[in-house]
Motif scaffolding. Structure first.
Motif, PDB file in Angstrom:
ATOM      1  N   TYR A  91     -45.066  30.346  21.461  1.00 18.63           N
ATOM      2  CA  TYR A  91     -45.802  29.811  22.774  1.00 18.63           C
ATOM      3  C   TYR A  91     -45.615  28.716  22.514  1.00 18.63           C
ATOM      4  O   TYR A  91     -45.610  27.874  22.057  1.00 18.63           O
ATOM      5  N   PRO A  92     -45.927  28.946  24.471  1.00 15.67           N
ATOM      6  CA  PRO A  92     -46.317  27.292  24.590  1.00 15.67           C
ATOM      7  C   PRO A  92     -47.871  26.570  24.637  1.00 15.67           C
ATOM      8  O   PRO A  92     -47.945  25.852  24.496  1.00 15.67           O
ATOM      9  N   GLN A  93     -48.735  28.184  23.580  1.00 13.78           N
ATOM     10  CA  GLN A  93     -50.561  27.710  24.114  1.00 13.78           C
ATOM     11  C   GLN A  93     -50.426  27.467  21.999  1.00 13.78           C
ATOM     12  O   GLN A  93     -51.428  26.674  21.998  1.00 13.78           O
ATOM     13  N   ALA A 103     -59.081  26.425  24.241  1.00 11.60           N
ATOM     14  CA  ALA A 103     -59.506  25.298  24.253  1.00 11.60           C
ATOM     15  C   ALA A 103     -59.130  23.391  25.256  1.00 11.60           C
ATOM     16  O   ALA A 103     -60.206  23.532  25.575  1.00 11.60           O
ATOM     17  N   PRO A 104     -58.905  23.123  24.122  1.00 12.02           N
ATOM     18  CA  PRO A 104     -59.230  21.431  24.733  1.00 12.02           C
ATOM     19  C   PRO A 104     -59.017  21.249  26.012  1.00 12.02           C
ATOM     20  O   PRO A 104     -57.864  21.891  26.503  1.00 12.02           O
ATOM     21  N   LYS A 105     -58.932  20.321  26.738  1.00 13.95           N
ATOM     22  CA  LYS A 105     -58.519  19.482  28.443  1.00 13.95           C
ATOM     23  C   LYS A 105     -57.484  19.771  28.297  1.00 13.95           C
ATOM     24  O   LYS A 105     -56.290  19.253  29.438  1.00 13.95           O
ATOM     25  N   ASP A 106     -56.553  18.750  26.886  1.00 14.73           N
ATOM     26  CA  ASP A 106     -55.099  18.210  27.129  1.00 14.73           C
ATOM     27  C   ASP A 106     -54.400  19.028  27.040  1.00 14.73           C
ATOM     28  O   ASP A 106     -53.116  18.894  26.391  1.00 14.73           O
ATOM     29  N   PHE A 107     -54.582  20.773  27.316  1.00 12.14           N
ATOM     30  CA  PHE A 107     -53.336  21.872  26.928  1.00 12.14           C
ATOM     31  C   PHE A 107     -52.950  22.045  28.377  1.00 12.14           C
ATOM     32  O   PHE A 107     -53.760  21.443  28.659  1.00 12.14           O
ATOM     33  N   GLY A 108     -52.170  22.846  28.278  1.00 14.28           N
ATOM     34  CA  GLY A 108     -52.196  22.955  29.799  1.00 14.28           C
ATOM     35  C   GLY A 108     -50.630  22.021  30.680  1.00 14.28           C
ATOM     36  O   GLY A 108     -49.971  21.619  29.505  1.00 14.28           O
ATOM     37  N   GLY A 109     -50.292  21.889  31.268  1.00 13.50           N
ATOM     38  CA  GLY A 109     -49.195  21.646  32.243  1.00 13.50           C
ATOM     39  C   GLY A 109     -49.038  20.112  31.596  1.00 13.50           C
ATOM     40  O   GLY A 109     -47.785  19.920  31.895  1.00 13.50           O
TER      41      GLY A 109
END
Length: 539
Positions: A91-93, A103-109
């Motif tokens: 899973y991408p998460q 989650a921390p801000k460094d997650f995502g795109g």
């Protein structure tokens, strides 16, 4: 054949140690299958002919006729999370490639995968495969630093033609054709110089993602096809789905108050009086709006038509190499069709021919609803319309079934472990969790195989969990998730509950009748959220 055109314990923070184990003897290329994974971008569940669409897709239809079509295969609702899940089996998460409450801000795109989240190309290359990538990447890092021998990211501009700001524009360039050209060049080079090795080719088309750009001759084939509107088109596609034997007994109701997931009112003004950001009844639109919307759908169809022709050219190359029978081919879309409306890149010239490089058009919620027939909602949402993808599997040497449907519930996280299974590659990890994906191999020989007890979904505040035929879903229509203010506390989430065995179109909310089931499933959703967060923060 000729073509026409639950997760386990806490682990140490040390470096990842991966051991790829396969037969001790040196296998010949012909002893192991080749792999061709083809992914489209923003293509709806019903766009292909073999899933009920009127768009000419003879090559996808022929692959389906020679193999399998899955009816309950899922993605992550968005492009970059789906691609990360596809190449890793997680899973991408779990691997910091999509947002997560708490989650921390460094997650995502812009998130960077943990070291233990290797790509399928890493594993295959270590096992003696040659590995090739063509098209969209949208995953962290460079392909050639993550297992691919050759890569060509087709990013010459924001659209499908070369950017109009470039002084030396190539008038012959069209991205979909170029993506196929590079894939074919890799296959030709493979035949000439590496025929003793099997190959893995990952071909990631950007079509039919916005901007809606297509070749004039392709648009001409569909110019007047959609003037009856999206209401009629949805009914026509649904009827064909039933005739095909696709389990599509229900048809979702139109949601006239659901528009694009992001509001860009100034952009809509640029697009002129023909644009409309709600799927209103077709007969309520002005003649100008009807003409504008029908033209956009024609371009969408033209983009898919050209992609299918390009897939046919790749298959022709496989036939020329005599590798078609021993190549495992799968095709899917990264998410459902898109309701987004915006203007980016080189901007939009309302005086230019629609679909040309000077224009910037998006499909919008009306025809997106038709593209996602028979389901509700669109890309970014985790209702079935956002996360259900066509999934075609073709492998004559390994799959005896021909033109059969599969109701097995699968997910894009299953592609990597399926390929590793078929390649007889076993991965031992001393760091990181085991892949969340499961091999789909058992489903290739018979229907009704259970691969997953549950599937978990999250994107930009939208949440879902499927357990068996039960699904809870929450739509963050406040757009809070899109503003980056997701909260770890989910007590204010109001879940809907659907029995997908009788209501795949999510029309009958059973949450009031089954409050204990909703509570238990919501608790499980949050437990997995916590688990994924813990895994993702491991180095």
């Amino acid at each position: 054949m000729t073509f026409l055109v639950p997760l386990t314990t806490v682990w140490a923070r040390t470096a990842v140690v991966l051991t790829v184990m396969f037969c001790a003897h040196q296998a010949l290329a012909g002893d192991r299958p080749n792999f061709l994974v083809i992914i489209a971008d923003d293509m709806g569940y019903s766009d292909a002919g073999c899933y009920g669409g009127e768009i000419e897709t003879p090559n996808l239809d022929q692959l389906a006729a020679g193999g399998l079509r899955f009816t309950q295969f899922y993605n992550t609702a968005r492009c970059w999370p789906t691609r990360s899940a596809l190449v890793t089996g997680y899973y991408p998460q779990q691997i910091r490639r999509d947002g997560l409450p708490g989650a921390p801000k460094d997650f995502g795109g812009r998130g960077k995968r943990p070291e233990w989240a290797k790509t399928i190309a890493d594993y295959l290359k270590s096992a003696g495969y040659r590995t090739y990538h063509s098209g969209k990447w949208h995953i962290d890092g460079e392909p050639t630093k993550h297992g691919f021998d050759r890569s060509d990211q087709t990013t010459r501009g924001p659209g499908f033609f070369e950017t109009i700001k470039k002084k030396t524009r190539d008038p012959e360039y069209y991205e979909t054709i170029h993506t196929a050209d590079f894939a074919i060049d890799c296959l030709k080079d493979h035949a000439a110089n590496f025929s003793d090795k099997p190959f893995f080719a990952y071909v990631a088309f950007r079509a039919p993602h916005f901007p809606l750009h297509a070749l004039p001759e392709d648009i001409a084939r569909y110019r007047d096809r959609y003037t009856q509107g999206w209401d009629v088109l949805r009914k026509q596609r649904h009827q064909r789905q039933q005739e095909l034997g696709l389990n599509a007994a229900d048809l979702s109701a139109t949601e006239p108050n659901v528009g694009p997931p992001y509001a860009f009112p100034e952009h809509i003004k640029q697009l002129g009086s023909g644009e409309v950001n709600r799927p209103l009844p077709w007969d309520e639109l002005t003649p100008d709006q009807q003409q504008f919307q029908a033209a956009k759908m024609a371009i969408h169809a033209a983009m898919i038509d050209r992609m299918d022709r390009s897939i046919g050219r790749i298959c022709d190359q496989l036939n020329a190499m005599d590798e078609m029978d021993n190549t495992f081919i799968c095709f899917l879309s990264d998410n459902g069709a898109s309701a987004e409306i915006m203007v980016r890149g080189d901007g939009h010239d309302p005086a230019a021919a629609m679909g040309s490089a000077e224009t910037y058009l998006c499909l919008g919620p009306g025809f997106s609803s038709a593209a996602n027939t028979p389901f509700r909602r669109h890309k970014t949402w985790v209702h079935e319309g956002g996360i259900s993808t066509p999934f075609i599997v073709h492998w004559p040497k390994g799959i005896k079934a021909k033109s059969e449907w599969r109701s097995t519930v699968g997910h894009v996280i299953d592609i990597a472990p399926t390929i590793l299974d078929l390649a007889d590659i076993k991965v031992e990890q001393s760091q990181g969790p085991p892949m969340s994906g499961k091999s789909l191999k058992p489903a290739f020989s018979s229907d009704g195989v259970v691969v997953h007890d549950e599937l978990w979904f999250y994107h930009e505040g939208n949440r879902a969990l499927r357990q068996g035929n039960w699904k809870i879903v929450f739509a963050d229509d406040s757009n809070a998730g899109r503003r980056g203010v997701d909260k770890e506390d989910a007590t204010d989430v109001t879940w809907c509950l659907y029995d997908l065995s009788t209501d795949r179109a999510e029309q009958h909310d059973l949450s009031e009748a089954e409050p204990e089931r909703v509570k238990a499933m919501a608790t499980r959703w949050d437990k997995l959220r916590s688990q994924f967060l813990s895994q993702a923060t491991q180095n």
